[in-house]
Enzyme design. Sequence first.
Site, PDB file in Angstrom:
ATOM      1  N   TYR A 143       0.827  -1.213   0.000  1.00 37.81           N
ATOM      2  CA  TYR A 143       0.000   0.000   0.000  1.00 37.81           C
ATOM      3  C   TYR A 143       0.860   1.261   0.000  1.00 37.81           C
ATOM      4  O   TYR A 143       0.468   2.279  -0.535  1.00 37.81           O
ATOM      5  CB  TYR A 143      -0.886   0.040   1.260  1.00 37.81           C
ATOM      6  CG  TYR A 143      -2.230  -0.609   1.113  1.00 37.81           C
ATOM      7  CD1 TYR A 143      -2.343  -1.977   0.882  1.00 37.81           C
ATOM      8  CD2 TYR A 143      -3.403   0.137   1.232  1.00 37.81           C
ATOM      9  CE1 TYR A 143      -3.583  -2.575   0.777  1.00 37.81           C
ATOM     10  CE2 TYR A 143      -4.644  -0.460   1.129  1.00 37.81           C
ATOM     11  CZ  TYR A 143      -4.731  -1.809   0.904  1.00 37.81           C
ATOM     12  OH  TYR A 143      -5.962  -2.389   0.801  1.00 37.81           O
ATOM     13  N   LYS A 190       2.848 -15.346   2.679  1.00 36.97           N
ATOM     14  CA  LYS A 190       3.102 -16.101   1.447  1.00 36.97           C
ATOM     15  C   LYS A 190       4.606 -16.341   1.412  1.00 36.97           C
ATOM     16  O   LYS A 190       5.327 -15.924   0.492  1.00 36.97           O
ATOM     17  CB  LYS A 190       2.593 -15.272   0.240  1.00 36.97           C
ATOM     18  CG  LYS A 190       2.626 -15.997  -1.081  1.00 36.97           C
ATOM     19  CD  LYS A 190       1.559 -17.065  -1.229  1.00 36.97           C
ATOM     20  CE  LYS A 190       1.782 -17.849  -2.506  1.00 36.97           C
ATOM     21  NZ  LYS A 190       0.887 -19.017  -2.651  1.00 36.97           N
ATOM     22  N   ASP A 222      -3.115 -18.288   0.549  1.00 39.95           N
ATOM     23  CA  ASP A 222      -4.086 -18.982  -0.320  1.00 39.95           C
ATOM     24  C   ASP A 222      -4.827 -20.054   0.474  1.00 39.95           C
ATOM     25  O   ASP A 222      -6.045 -20.201   0.388  1.00 39.95           O
ATOM     26  CB  ASP A 222      -3.409 -19.548  -1.580  1.00 39.95           C
ATOM     27  CG  ASP A 222      -2.105 -20.287  -1.307  1.00 39.95           C
ATOM     28  OD1 ASP A 222      -1.640 -20.297  -0.150  1.00 39.95           O
ATOM     29  OD2 ASP A 222      -1.549 -20.855  -2.258  1.00 39.95           O
ATOM     30  N   ASP A 246      -6.536  -6.828   4.199  1.00 38.27           N
ATOM     31  CA  ASP A 246      -7.640  -6.153   3.526  1.00 38.27           C
ATOM     32  C   ASP A 246      -8.539  -7.195   2.863  1.00 38.27           C
ATOM     33  O   ASP A 246      -9.761  -7.198   3.038  1.00 38.27           O
ATOM     34  CB  ASP A 246      -7.075  -5.183   2.473  1.00 38.27           C
ATOM     35  CG  ASP A 246      -8.176  -4.499   1.690  1.00 38.27           C
ATOM     36  OD1 ASP A 246      -9.133  -4.020   2.319  1.00 38.27           O
ATOM     37  OD2 ASP A 246      -8.099  -4.463   0.445  1.00 38.27           O
ATOM     38  N   ASP A 250     -12.533  -8.824   4.193  1.00 39.20           N
ATOM     39  CA  ASP A 250     -13.780  -8.812   3.405  1.00 39.20           C
ATOM     40  C   ASP A 250     -14.327 -10.235   3.295  1.00 39.20           C
ATOM     41  O   ASP A 250     -15.525 -10.462   3.422  1.00 39.20           O
ATOM     42  CB  ASP A 250     -13.535  -8.275   1.987  1.00 39.20           C
ATOM     43  CG  ASP A 250     -13.741  -6.767   1.874  1.00 39.20           C
ATOM     44  OD1 ASP A 250     -13.432  -6.061   2.864  1.00 39.20           O
ATOM     45  OD2 ASP A 250     -14.200  -6.299   0.821  1.00 39.20           O
TER      46      ASP A 250
END
Length: 372
Positions: A143, A190, A222, A246, A250
Amino acid sequence: MPTLTIAVLPGDGIGPEVIHQSLLVLDTIAKKFDHHLEYKHGQIGAVAIHATGSPLPEETLELCRSSDAVLFGAVGDPAFDNDPLAKVRPEQGLLSMRKELGLFANIRPVQTYPSLHHLSPIKSTRLNNTDLIIYRELTGGIYFGEKKLSADGQWAVDTCTYSVDEITRVGTLAFEHAMRRKKRLCLVDKANVLETSRLWRKTISELSHAFPEVQTEFMFVDNAAMQLILHPAQFDVILTENMFGDILSDEASVLAGSLGLLPSASIGSGTSVFEPIHGSYPQAAGKDIANPIGSILSSALMLESLGLKEEAQNIKEAVDWSIQHGFVTKDIDPVNFYFTSTIGELLCDFILNRVDDAVNRANIQMRKSTII
Ligand code: IPM
Ligand code: MN
């Protein structure tokens, strides 16, 4: 009790509507518990760009710095999303505020409501006992890394950077929180591909020695995306970097029933910001159909952080009551739904003990939407 100054930044889309309901609920709490809350409004996002040219005017930032807490609505406007050449964007307002206030930890609790299980796309057997909390790093990673678009517009770069210090400070808060909960922490990364993720894993692994009672696990993002849907009850505290947090938050909101239900607290070195996890949802703006609960529960988190625990608990009880009785907005029940403003009124009635199930139920029913 001294007056508490709250910077109120409604922003764009449904932001002003959900914030309005939060302020009604906060006023009701202030009245009941005899507190004085002073709201000072500021602009952020697309509304601020239109008014001043900046998504976070200096005046707004000053207001945040001089307040006891910030209540934030949402930012975003499709006019900017569809214009890749736009020089300023509403989201920059939110991102700069997080950076300027040093809000490196974003805390997103995910709780499920048994009375909503039947409306969930996930089987209720999988939802049982789900109660997790996401610690999302908020001021680093891709970001905020260096960005570039080549002069000929043929390539672009976003850089993901993390330092040991950045990982340690949010990691410490997450471990401390795990100690107050079920004492389980899962770092999502990851590390099989990304160098920054390997640094996260090494740093958190070392930090875990300082919290021997916490069972620390590591999971690739994942797999975590799949596990969240398959076996959400396995998680207690999820710690992760900015972008994974983020996306996963959701996804996790589906477990609760709707993105509109989830609150968050952003904390760090400056004034804390309390914000729902949802965006500006422009399609719903002005229709009185947005879910105000994410914002209202963020107000509860705000009161809690200001030391007003009983007051915060009262808001949570009101929300539990409304959901249990099926007083929910359209995002949750597209057929039997209530308007944004009705939900706010009902919560205030509950807080003031004005709800008598037998008598008021019929009145409440009359305020149900007839639009299907
Ligand atoms: C959130 C939002 C923001 C983010 C956007 C609006 C910049 O999606 O708070 O989760 O990506 O952090
Ligand atoms: Mn988001």
